[in-house]
Design an enzyme around this catalytic site. Structure first.
Site, short mmCIF file in Angstrom:
data_model
loop_
_atom_site.label_atom_id
_atom_site.label_comp_id
_atom_site.label_asym_id
_atom_site.label_seq_id
_atom_site.Cartn_x
_atom_site.Cartn_y
_atom_site.Cartn_z
CG HIS A 263 -1.80 1.17 1.34
ND1 HIS A 263 -3.11 1.16 0.93
CD2 HIS A 263 -1.59 2.42 1.84
CE1 HIS A 263 -3.66 2.34 1.14
NE2 HIS A 263 -2.76 3.13 1.70
CD GLU A 264 1.64 3.67 3.66
OE1 GLU A 264 1.90 4.74 3.08
OE2 GLU A 264 0.58 3.50 4.30
CG HIS A 267 0.42 6.32 -0.65
ND1 HIS A 267 -0.53 7.15 -1.19
CD2 HIS A 267 -0.21 5.63 0.34
CE1 HIS A 267 -1.69 6.97 -0.55
NE2 HIS A 267 -1.51 6.06 0.37
CD GLU A 293 -5.57 5.51 0.26
OE1 GLU A 293 -5.69 4.36 0.76
OE2 GLU A 293 -4.64 6.29 0.58
#
Length: 499
Positions: A263-264, A267, A293
Site C-alpha cells: 500500500h505505502e 504511494h 490513494e
C-alpha cells in the site's frame, strides 16, 4: 527571469515543507521520547515560516505580473502560474500565527493520543482533541466559500478540491448499499474459505525481507527511498529522490506487513514518478489525496489482491515459511487471505468491510465539524456506529476511537479519500487492462514494471495539470463511478466464495 524568480520562491517554500516532513518522519520512527517538546516547537516554526512565504505580498505581486503576460510562457508554465495563484489566494486565509498555533495543538494532541492509546483510556486524549477540534472548526469557517453547503466542505477541499458533503453523501450511500448486498449474497449462498493454516507465527525478519522484495518488484527505487517500522504505516516525500515509507509487523498476521508495504509502496511510486524538474511547483505535485490513494489501493487491491499476483509470488513466500505453509496450494492461500469478516481495526480490515469503517469516520467527522457532536460524546457515538454498521462493539478505545492517528494529526477531511481512492483505483485498473491486454499475464509472471510505467505516464507525470475528475474522464472516458469498484468486488468474491 521573472518566471525563474517565481520558481525559486516556490521551491524555497517546498524546502521548508520538506524540512518539516523530515522532522515528522523522524518523530514517528527514531526520535527519542524526550525530544517531543522541542520537536513540536521546531515544526511549528517551520510551518509559520512556510506560511509567511506562501502568503507574502511580493509573491502575490509577482504572480499577478506573470499572469498578465502569460502568453509568453509555455502551456506547462502557464498552468503552474494559474494553480499557484489559486494556492496563493487560499494561503491568504490563514495567518502564520494561526498555522503555528495549529501545529502546536497538533503536536500536543499527538502526544496525548499516543499515551491514551497505550493506556486504553480515551479521557487522556479528550481535552487536547477538544482544543484541536475547536481550531479545526475555526479553520473551516475561515476557509469557507460563500454559499457552500456544509462547513465540512472547506476541510474536504484540502485533500480533494472537488469533494463536498452533497457529492460524498450519495457516493457513500451507493457504496454502502452495494457492499451490504454483496455481503448478504455471501452469507446466504457462499462457502467460506479455509484459513486455519494462517494461524501460525510468521517471524518478523522473514516478513520484512519479503516485503522489501515485493517493493523492488513493483519498481520502488531504494536508491531514492527506504522502508522503516512505525506504529501507523505512512509515506513521506522530501522530493522525488527521497521518498520513504514505513510498515509494521505482526507475527500473528502475515498480511499486515505485506499489505502495508505494498500500500505505502503505491504511494511512494506516485511520489517518485512526479517530475523532478517541477520540484516545488504545482506540476510537480500530486493531483489530490483521492488520486494518491488510488495509487496505493490499485497496487494493494487490484494487483496484490489478485490470484495472478500470487501465482508468481507464492512459491517464494512458501520458501520463507516452509513449516507454516507446507502443503498449502496457491489458490487456497489466495482464498484465505481474502476471507471476509467484520473487525475493529480499519487498517487490518478486508477490502469489503474497509469502506464501512471509512463511512463511519466520515459521518462522525462531519458531525464533529458541524457541531452536531462533541468530543465527550465521541467514544459512545463510535461504539454505537460500529455496532450498527458492522455488528461488533469495541470493548476498549484502543480497538475503537483511538486507533487512527488522523484526528490527532489535524487531518480532518482526509478519511473520505480512502474510499474515493479505491473507486478511482478500480476505474483506472480497468483502463489499464484495456490499454494493456497482456497485463494479467505480466502480473502472473511478476513483470510489474509495465504497469508502473503506464501509471507514471498517464497519472504521475501529469502532476496537478488536471483535476481529479478531469483526469479520470480523460483516462477512462467518464467521471468517477462507484460501479467499477462494485463490479470488481462482485466478480472477485463470487469466485472466492463460490456463489
Amino acid at each position: 527571469m521573472s518566471y525563474q524568480k517565481y520558481k525559486a520562491a516556490l521551491q524555497e517554500i517546498k524546502d521548508l515543507q520538506a524540512a518539516q516532513a523530515v522532522l515528522h518522519w523522524d518523530m514517528e520512527t527514531f526520535m527519542p521520547a524526550k525530544g517531543l517538546q522541542q520537536r513540536s516547537r521546531q515544526l511549528a516554526s517551520l510551518g509559520r515560516l512556510a506560511q509567511e512565504k506562501a502568503q507574502a505580498p511580493e509573491l502575490g505581486e509577482l504572480l499577478q505580473n506573470l499572469l498578465a503576460q502569460k502568453e509568453q510562457f509555455s502551456p506547462a508554465e502557464q498552468r503552474n502560474l494559474e494553480l499557484s495563484w489559486e494556492d496563493y489566494q487560499e494561503a491568504q486565509k490563514l495567518s502564520p500565527q494561526f498555522v503555528e498555533q495549529l501545529s502546536l495543538l497538533t503536536s500536543k494532541a499527538q502526544a496525548a493520543w499516543q499515551k491514551a492509546r497505550q493506556a486504553k483510556d480515551f479521557s487522556l486524549f479528550a481535552q487536547p482533541l477538544s482544543e484541536l477540534l475547536a481550531a479545526k472548526r475555526e479553520e473551516a469557517k475561515i476557509r469557507a466559500k460563500a454559499g457552500q453547503g456544509h462547513l465540512y466542505d472547506s476541510l474536504l477541499r484540502s485533500y480533494e478540491k472537488e469533494a463536498t458533503v452533497a457529492r460524498l453523501d450519495p457516493i457513500f450511500e451507493q457504496l454502502s448499499s452495494g457492499i451490504r448486498q454483496l455481503l448478504a449474497k455471501i452469507a446466504a449462498q457462499g462457502t467460506p474459505p479455509q484459513k486455519e493454516f494462517l494461524n501460525h507465527r510468521f517471524p518478523a525478519d522473514q516478513q520484512w525481507a519479503f516485503s522489501l522484495e515485493l517493493l523492488e518488484q513493483m519498481g520502488y527505487d531504494f536508491e531514492a527511498g527506504r522502508q522503516d517500522a512505525s506504529t501507523h504505516p505512512f509515506t513521506t516525500s522530501f522530493g522525488t529522490e527521497d521518498v520513504r515509507i514505513t510498515s509494521r509487523i505482526d507475527e500473528e498476521d502475515l498480511m499486515s506487513c505485506l499489505g502495508s508495504s505494498i500500500h505505502e509502496g503505491g504511494h511512494a511510486l506516485y511520489e517518485q514518478g512526479l517530475l523532478s524538474s517541477e520540484y516545488g511547483l504545482p506540476l510537480g505535485e500530486a493531483v489530490s489525496l483521492s488520486i494518491h490513494e488510488s495509487q496505493s489501493r490499485l497496487w494493494e487491491q487490484n494487483v496484490a489482491g489478485s490470484d495472478v499476483y500470487w501465482q508468481h509470488n507464492f512459491s517464494r513466500l512458501q520458501s520463507l515459511f516452509p513449516s507454516q505453509l507446507s502443503g498449502v496450494k496457491v489458490q487456497d492461500f489466495y482464498r484465505a487471505i481474502n476471507y471476509l469478516a467484520p473487525n475493529f481495526i480499519r487498517t487490518e480490515a478486508d477490502e469489503v468491510h474497509y469502506h464501512l469503517h471509512v463511512g463511519i469516520r466520515y459521518q462522525l467527522e462531519k458531525q464533529l465539524i458541524g457541531g452536531e457532536l462533541e468530543v465527550d460524546q465521541l467514544e459512545e457515538a463510535w461504539n454505537e456506529a460500529y455496532e450498527r454498521e458492522l455488528g461488533i462493539r469495541p470493548d476498549n478505545p484502543q480497538l475503537g476511537v483511538l486507533q487512527d492517528i488522523h484526528w490527532s494529526a489535524g487531518l480532518w477531511g482526509y478519511f473520505p479519500t480512502y474510499s474515493l481512492g479505491s473507486l478511482y483505483a478500480s476505474q483506472f485498473f480497468a483502463a489499464a487492462q484495456s490499454a494493456m491486454p497482456e497485463l494479467k499475464s505480466q502480473i502472473a509472471r511478476g513483470e510489474l514494471l509495465p504497469l508502473r510505467e503506464w501509471l507514471r505516464k498517464e497519472i504521475h507525470e501529469k502532476g496537478r495539470h488536471y483535476s481529479s475528475e478531469t483526469l479520470c474522464q480523460q483516462l477512462t472516458g467518464q467521471g468517477l463511478s462507484v460501479d467499477f469498484f462494485l463490479a470488481y468486488l462482485e466478480e472477485k468474491y463470487r469466485k472466492i466464495y463460490n456463489f
